[in-house]
Design a protein around this motif. Structure first.
Motif, short mmCIF file in Angstrom:
data_model
loop_
_atom_site.label_atom_id
_atom_site.label_comp_id
_atom_site.label_asym_id
_atom_site.label_seq_id
_atom_site.Cartn_x
_atom_site.Cartn_y
_atom_site.Cartn_z
N PHE A 11 17.80 -76.22 38.54
CA PHE A 11 19.17 -75.70 38.58
C PHE A 11 19.58 -75.52 40.04
CE2 PHE A 11 17.55 -74.76 34.50
CZ PHE A 11 18.60 -74.52 33.63
N PHE A 12 20.77 -76.00 40.39
CA PHE A 12 21.28 -75.91 41.76
C PHE A 12 22.67 -75.26 41.78
CE2 PHE A 12 18.26 -79.37 41.90
CZ PHE A 12 17.68 -79.29 43.16
N LYS A 13 22.90 -74.52 42.85
CA LYS A 13 24.23 -74.00 43.14
C LYS A 13 24.38 -73.96 44.65
CE LYS A 13 27.35 -70.13 42.40
NZ LYS A 13 27.47 -68.71 42.00
N ASN A 14 25.53 -74.46 45.15
CA ASN A 14 25.75 -74.54 46.60
C ASN A 14 24.62 -75.29 47.30
OD1 ASN A 14 28.15 -72.96 46.54
ND2 ASN A 14 26.90 -71.13 46.35
N CYS A 15 24.14 -76.36 46.64
CA CYS A 15 23.09 -77.24 47.17
C CYS A 15 21.72 -76.56 47.24
CB CYS A 15 23.47 -77.79 48.55
SG CYS A 15 24.93 -78.84 48.55
N GLN A 16 21.59 -75.35 46.70
CA GLN A 16 20.33 -74.63 46.74
C GLN A 16 19.71 -74.55 45.35
OE1 GLN A 16 19.04 -73.60 49.76
NE2 GLN A 16 20.86 -74.61 50.62
N ARG A 17 18.39 -74.76 45.25
CA ARG A 17 17.71 -74.62 43.97
C ARG A 17 17.64 -73.14 43.60
NH1 ARG A 17 11.76 -77.08 43.19
NH2 ARG A 17 11.42 -75.81 45.05
N ILE A 18 18.07 -72.81 42.37
CA ILE A 18 18.10 -71.41 41.96
C ILE A 18 17.22 -71.12 40.75
CG2 ILE A 18 20.40 -70.98 42.92
CD1 ILE A 18 21.51 -71.29 40.05
N ASP A 19 16.77 -72.16 40.01
CA ASP A 19 15.96 -71.91 38.83
C ASP A 19 15.29 -73.20 38.38
OD1 ASP A 19 14.76 -70.52 36.76
OD2 ASP A 19 16.62 -69.60 36.08
N GLN A 20 14.37 -73.08 37.41
CA GLN A 20 13.62 -74.24 36.94
C GLN A 20 13.13 -74.00 35.52
OE1 GLN A 20 10.74 -75.64 39.76
NE2 GLN A 20 9.47 -76.68 38.22
N GLU A 28 14.93 -72.51 25.86
CA GLU A 28 14.95 -71.86 27.18
C GLU A 28 15.97 -72.54 28.09
OE1 GLU A 28 12.06 -70.70 30.97
OE2 GLU A 28 11.22 -71.73 29.20
N LEU A 29 16.04 -73.87 28.04
CA LEU A 29 17.01 -74.59 28.84
C LEU A 29 18.43 -74.14 28.49
CD1 LEU A 29 17.71 -76.89 30.85
CD2 LEU A 29 17.76 -78.44 28.90
N THR A 30 18.72 -74.06 27.20
CA THR A 30 20.05 -73.65 26.74
C THR A 30 20.38 -72.24 27.22
OG1 THR A 30 19.84 -75.04 24.77
CG2 THR A 30 21.50 -73.30 24.71
N LYS A 31 19.41 -71.34 27.12
CA LYS A 31 19.62 -69.96 27.54
C LYS A 31 19.93 -69.87 29.03
CE LYS A 31 17.29 -65.46 27.65
NZ LYS A 31 16.05 -64.72 27.31
N LYS A 32 19.19 -70.60 29.85
CA LYS A 32 19.40 -70.55 31.30
C LYS A 32 20.73 -71.20 31.69
CE LYS A 32 14.63 -70.13 32.93
NZ LYS A 32 14.83 -68.93 33.75
N VAL A 33 21.11 -72.27 31.01
CA VAL A 33 22.41 -72.89 31.28
C VAL A 33 23.52 -71.87 31.00
CG1 VAL A 33 24.07 -74.62 30.51
CG2 VAL A 33 21.70 -75.28 30.91
N GLN A 34 23.40 -71.18 29.89
CA GLN A 34 24.40 -70.16 29.54
C GLN A 34 24.47 -69.06 30.59
OE1 GLN A 34 23.63 -68.03 25.90
NE2 GLN A 34 25.61 -67.06 25.85
N GLN A 35 23.31 -68.54 30.97
CA GLN A 35 23.26 -67.44 31.94
C GLN A 35 23.87 -67.84 33.28
OE1 GLN A 35 19.05 -66.61 31.98
NE2 GLN A 35 19.18 -65.10 30.33
N HIS A 36 23.43 -68.99 33.80
CA HIS A 36 23.90 -69.40 35.12
C HIS A 36 25.35 -69.85 35.10
CE1 HIS A 36 20.13 -68.90 37.16
NE2 HIS A 36 19.48 -69.68 36.31
N SER A 37 25.81 -70.45 34.01
CA SER A 37 27.21 -70.88 33.95
C SER A 37 28.14 -69.68 33.89
CB SER A 37 27.45 -71.80 32.74
OG SER A 37 27.21 -71.11 31.52
N GLU A 38 27.71 -68.59 33.24
CA GLU A 38 28.51 -67.37 33.19
C GLU A 38 28.65 -66.76 34.58
OE1 GLU A 38 26.63 -64.92 30.29
OE2 GLU A 38 27.55 -65.96 28.58
N THR A 39 27.55 -66.75 35.33
CA THR A 39 27.58 -66.22 36.70
C THR A 39 28.49 -67.07 37.57
OG1 THR A 39 25.33 -65.39 36.48
CG2 THR A 39 26.18 -65.65 38.72
N THR A 40 28.39 -68.40 37.42
CA THR A 40 29.23 -69.31 38.20
C THR A 40 30.70 -69.10 37.88
OG1 THR A 40 27.46 -70.96 38.25
CG2 THR A 40 29.69 -71.74 38.70
N LYS A 41 31.02 -68.88 36.60
CA LYS A 41 32.41 -68.66 36.20
C LYS A 41 32.94 -67.37 36.82
CE LYS A 41 35.51 -68.34 32.22
NZ LYS A 41 36.23 -67.16 32.78
N GLN A 42 32.12 -66.33 36.87
CA GLN A 42 32.55 -65.07 37.48
C GLN A 42 32.86 -65.27 38.96
OE1 GLN A 42 29.33 -62.42 36.61
NE2 GLN A 42 29.80 -62.29 34.44
N ASP A 43 31.99 -66.03 39.65
CA ASP A 43 32.21 -66.31 41.07
C ASP A 43 33.50 -67.09 41.28
OD1 ASP A 43 29.84 -65.05 41.57
OD2 ASP A 43 28.67 -66.88 41.82
#
Length: 318
Positions: A81-90, A98-113
């Protein structure tokens, strides 16, 4: 995005990360000979439909070894998982839940930003036009027409080129529930697109709707506080229009700190007014937490002394 992007070189991989900006990027390192990878490709195809703002990438680990080696990929499937060109998760292995859960978590954070960024953009000027191109060089007929109407009615406005930022372009449609551009905002509230602006002009309501004159000093304060780190420069991050601006952008990019830019070539009032406001006669000018850090020479000195990162974090900005 309807499906995953197939990446076939390290250069293409880097381009995808850089274009994504604040978007979440999920990269599937896979192999054609592994059945579980083929299954997980189907999983990310479905996830891409459910999360259209997430960029999913497929990369054959053995075909692009330099990328696989850089990120220590030792088995497939592996998801980074990458954000701003930086690896943030795996996620390692064919673990769809687990993949689905992490996509959901990180996409929610990205949307807030992104929502926070959009809110700042909408309120960065009393009258804000989101358009294709700039008022000087509109990139579509609708944008050109709305600029003409605003100018004919002497409406003072600032603009944002939605072609310069895909995250803003797509995010603002959802944020305001308005699917097309241009979009005009007054005091952070959506007025509408070209048709509504035309109607307001025809009924004589446009001047009243957009009568939001702000003192230059208040406007400058709003601009320098629109983000934690703001750079006033000639051009923008993607296309600096002078050597000093190009150099300072390069230095800031090396720090990895997020920052916003304002193109002083597009607004003569800001260009001249900011010199007096901050008692600093040249550009570029860098601000942190609304306070002037300085120009290129000061930024170079901070970089040389090892103090730049703490200055950008507001730890020693004065």
């Amino acid at each position: 995005m309807a499906a995953a992007v197939a990446v076939e070189s390290s250069t293409q991989f880097q381009e995808v990360l850089e274009r994504a900006k604040r978007s979440l990027v999920v990269v599937h390192f896979w192999a054609s000979w592994a059945q579980q990878c083929l299954h997980m490709n189907e999983v990310i195809t479905e996830l891409s439909k459910e999360y259209p703002n997430v960029i999913f990438v497929k990369l054959e680990a053995e075909s692009v070894p330099e990328v696989s080696e850089k990120y220590d990929i030792s088995s497939v499937p592996t998801f980074l998982f990458f954000k701003n060109c930086q690896r943030i998760d795996q996620v390692d292995g064919a673990r769809a839940p687990e993949l689905t859960k992490k996509v959901q978590q990180h996409s929610e954070t990205t949307k807030q930003d992104l929502d926070e960024q959009l809110g700042k953009l909408l309120n960065s000027a009393p009258c804000m036009l989101f358009m294709k191109g700039t008022p000087q060089e509109p990139r579509c007929g609708f944008s050109k027409k709305i600029v003409e109407i605003l100018n004919e009615h002497n409406i003072r406005f600032c603009s944002f080129d939605i072609l310069s930022d895909e995250d803003v372009r797509q995010g603002l449609k959802v944020y305001s529930n308005w699917p097309t551009y241009p979009q005009l905002y007054v005091n952070g509230e959506l007025v509408g697109g070209l048709d509504i602006v035309k109607e307001l002009a025809e009924t004589g309501e446009l001047e009243k709707t957009c009568h939001t004159e702000m003192r230059l000093e208040d406007r400058l304060k709003a601009l320098i506080n629109k983000s934690k780190v703001v750079l006033f420069m000639k051009g923008n991050k993607a296309l600096a229009k002078c050597g000093f601006s190009r150099t300072i952008v390069g230095i800031l990019n090396e720090t990895g700190v997020e920052y916003e830019t304002f193109d002083i070539l597009e607004d003569e009032e800001v260009r001249q007014g900011l010199k007096t406001f901050s008692n600093w006669p040249t550009y570029p000018q860098l601000y942190v937490n609304g306070e002037l850090i300085g120009g290129l020479d000061i930024v170079k000195e901070l970089e040389k002394s090892g103090e730049l990162l703490s200055a950008l974090k507001g730890e020693n900005a004065s």
